[in-house]
Enzyme design. Structure first.
Site, PDB file in Angstrom:
ATOM      1  N   CYS A  39      25.795  -7.245  35.713  1.00 11.43           N
ATOM      2  CA  CYS A  39      26.412  -5.995  36.138  1.00 11.43           C
ATOM      3  C   CYS A  39      26.847  -6.151  37.589  1.00 11.43           C
ATOM      4  CB  CYS A  39      25.368  -4.886  36.002  1.00 11.43           C
ATOM      5  SG  CYS A  39      25.829  -3.373  36.825  1.00 11.43           S
ATOM      6  N   GLY A  82      26.910 -15.050  18.608  1.00 11.29           N
ATOM      7  CA  GLY A  82      27.712 -15.485  17.472  1.00 11.29           C
ATOM      8  C   GLY A  82      26.970 -15.666  16.175  1.00 11.29           C
ATOM      9  N   ILE A 121      22.380 -15.501  25.077  1.00 11.08           N
ATOM     10  CA  ILE A 121      23.157 -15.204  26.267  1.00 11.08           C
ATOM     11  C   ILE A 121      23.886 -13.859  26.151  1.00 11.08           C
ATOM     12  CG2 ILE A 121      23.669 -17.591  26.945  1.00 11.08           C
ATOM     13  CD1 ILE A 121      26.304 -17.398  25.408  1.00 11.08           C
TER      14      ILE A 121
END
Ligand SMILES: Cc1cc2nc3c(=O)[nH]c(=O)nc-3n(C[C@H](O)[C@H](O)[C@H](O)COP(=O)(O)OP(=O)(O)OC[C@H]3O[C@@H](n4cnc5c(N)ncnc54)[C@H](O)[C@@H]3O)c2cc1C
Ligand SMILES: Cc1cc2nc3c(=O)[nH]c(=O)nc-3n(C[C@H](O)[C@H](O)[C@H](O)COP(=O)(O)O)c2cc1C
Ligand code: FES
Lengths: 304, 255
Positions: A131, A245, A192
């Site tokens: 962030c 993924g 991640i």
């Protein structure tokens, strides 16, 4: 032969190693229209901040080869509405609830962490350090080892709940960051977050996302994520949530072999809303076919 | 939900119609609601594509999609043949709701935006007059004009090249009809955003209630990604088009 899927990870009692990832699972309730979410190990909430945040203008998403780009801009309802309105609807369910959180300054991180520490029904915390830092020219916290150390240490002081740090993949040496987090008191890592990316409309010469840049997720990033989980696994002793993924049960086992103690499913929830349930159901059969009776045998069991 | 492809019919230009039969009946199909369609079993393309319900059977045992080929996902859909399987989830979102007591309804459509009005007119209840304004670049792209007429709607067409109906944008016959003193109880519009924006302005200027169907880019279709947002008029906060819409009262949202 019954196959064991249960594990205690950094103090979190998971009945299976399948969790919904932050920002793709809302505040849990959304998926109840598709299935009873208590069949999965747990889920991580959308990133929460002290105050509600409006997020970025549209377009916020687009298709990318084998995945998607997003620039939601951390839109969220804020910690108060989460605690008062959303949490009561799910806190009695039999699954682990992890609150993902962020701040724009170290002080804000600390304030959110200490507030969440008091909340019944939140079992663990996941710090989103991807962030922008208001006090450092908007560079993300997770881009600097020193700032990562400062913010993790500061949050560690105010919470005794299991504290996971979600690492940004947009760094040269992720293992170094993993080690910094471990040394600063983190109980676990989430590896991640999205990879920084961009897409351009060649006719209008404009960026497709209103925010110009976005985060890449989906099957396209899986090899990068597996590699990073492996590098972190070799660098630290604390457990790792593997993320990036995952779209089928074979992917789950791949992450576990690379060193993940459990996995989080992100963008694939958008395509197959029942994917987490499906993976939890399919995992025992796959493990059995691999001759494994306890999934924990496979954690980091990569043969190199 | 898996569906069997029953029909894949070319409609002219790059439009085609897919007639689908779900393996089990699907509840709550209504005009304006949409399905998220998986265009391929692989990750290419990865995301599902939103498609409005066109015609449908009341018992949910069949429905159609009107699709325009614009990119990879829709071009894969165009290659489907009868007996192929296709995976959809939904229906999601709000529908076009005819207000109680409405006697006359005007629908303004561009391109595949005609889709929801097929189902709407097929299943119209009570004593409502329907007028459909259809707009396209050229006559070849004016789809479903005859079918809507068969079902009893008054159809007014406009083409940008003048090859059929009025010469110009579809808003021109709309304004003309309003200027002649006619006034519907409600206007529905679906199609390209600039067209819907113009229709909404015209409706508001005449004090007519107007519903628009927004077509933001969507990743999930059910409120999870927060990617499909738009702004409520006069408010700073974003709302998700897929779950709060896609059909909105025109004064509710910024178009
Ligand atoms: C609620 C809703 C209902 C829809 N109903 C229909 C329908 O009934 N029939 C129909 O043909 N289309 C409909 N659309 C638009 C349709 O979803 C897109 O055209 C489709 O996703 C494009 O996919 P693609 O892979 O072929 O194109 P891509 O390769 O993804 O994109 C090709 C081009 O299409 C544009 N595009 C992509 N996504 C959208 C979108 N969501 N809206 C508008 N343009 C887009 C892109 O800007 C790009 O220029 C609807 C969209 C929404 C949000
Ligand atoms: C639309 C969207 C929103 C996300 N929001 C957050 C978030 O608020 N906090 C966070 O830590 N990660 C967020 N992520 C990252 C995911 O949790 C996950 O790390 C990433 O998408 C990679 O996993 P995947 O390839 O399975 O999607 C978001 C991802 C997507 C696609
Ligand atoms: S498309 Fe995901 S929230 Fe609307």
């Amino acid at each position: 032969m019954p196959v064991n899927l249960a594990n205690n990870i950094a103090g979190l009692n998971l009945k299976n190693p399948i969790l919904g990832a932050s920002g793709t699972f809302g505040y849990g309730t959304l998926y109840e229209r598709f299935y009873d979410i208590s069949v999965i190990g747990g889920f991580v909430t959308k990133a929460l901040s002290l105050k509600p945040r409006a997020g970025n203008p549209a377009p916020r998403i687009c298709e990318a080869p084998g995945g998607m780009l997003n620039a939601i801009g951390l839109q969220n309802i804020g910690i108060d509405r989460f605690v008062n309105q959303k949490l009561p609807k799910i806190k009695d369910k039999d699954l682990v609830i992890i609150a993902n959180f962020f701040g724009e300054t170290v002080d804000e991180y600390v304030e959110v962490a200490s507030r969440l520490n008091e909340v019944d029904g939140v079992h663990g915390l996941e710090m989103n350090i991807s962030c922008p830092n208001r006090n450092n020219e908007g560079l993300v916290f997770g881009a600097s080892c020193q700032i990562t150390e400062d913010v993790v240490k500061a949050c560690r002081k105010v919470t005794n709940k299991p504290l996971f740090v979600k690492l940004s993949p947009n760094v040269a040496d992720i293992a170094k960051f993993a080690k910094v987090c471990e040394d600063s008191g983190a109980d676990g890592l989430s590896v991640i977050n999205t990879l920084s990316g961009m897409a351009i409309d060649i006719r209008s010469r404009k960026p497709i996302l209103a925010n110009v840049m976005g985060g890449l997720s989906g099957p396209a990033i899986k090899p990068v994520a597996v590699r990073m989980v492996w590098q972190c696994y070799r660098a630290v002793k604390i457990p790792i949530f593997g993320i990036g993924g995952i779209s089928c049960v074979e992917d789950v086992v791949e992450f576990i072999l690379a060193g993940a103690s459990a996995v989080q499913i992100g963008s694939m929830n958008f395509v197959e809303p029942e994917i987490c349930k499906t993976l939890a159901e399919e995992l025992p059969d796959l493990l059995e076919s691999l001759g494994v009776s306890d999934y924990r045998e496979l954690i980091g069991a990569l043969d190199v | 939900m898996d569906c069997i492809v029953r029909v894949n019919e070319e409609l002219g230009g790059d439009f085609f119609y897919l007639g689908l039969e779900p393996l089990e009946p699907i509840a709550d199909i209504r005009p304006g609601r949409f399905f998220m369609v998986r265009c391929s079993q692989s990750a290419d393309p990865f995301l599902r594509r939103p498609m409005s319900v066109a015609d449908y059977k009341k018992d949910g045992s069949g429905f159609g999609l009107v699709v325009q080929t614009v990119g990879w996902g829709t071009s894969l859909l165009s290659t489907l043949v009868p007996w192929d399987r296709i995976d959809v989830i939904g229906p999601f979102g709000t529908n076009f709701e005819v207000p109680d007591g409405a006697r006359s309804l005007w629908a303004v459509a561009g391109g595949s935006g005609v889709a929801p009005f097929l189902g709407l007119i097929d299943h119209a209840e009570g004593d409502v007059d329907h007028t459909v304004f259809l707009g396209a670049r050229t006559s070849e792209l004016l789809i479903y004009a005859d079918r809507l007429k068969e079902r009893g709607a008054c159809v007014i067409t406009a083409t940008e090249d003048g090859s059929s109906g009025e010469h110009g944008l579809v808003t021109e016959p709309l304004v003309k009809k309003l200027d002649s003193g006619e006034k519907p109880d409600v206007i529905f519009t679906c199609g390209p955003t600039p067209m819907m924006r113009a229709v909404a302005r015209i409706a508001e200027a005449h004090g007519i209630k107007c519903s628009v169907s927004l077509e933001n880019r969507m990743a999930c279709g059910f409120g999870a990604c927060v990617g499909c947002v738009t702004k409520k008029r006069g408010e700073e906060n974003y709302i998700t088009v897929c779950s709060r819409g896609p059909v909105f009262d025109s004064f509710e949202v910024e178009i």
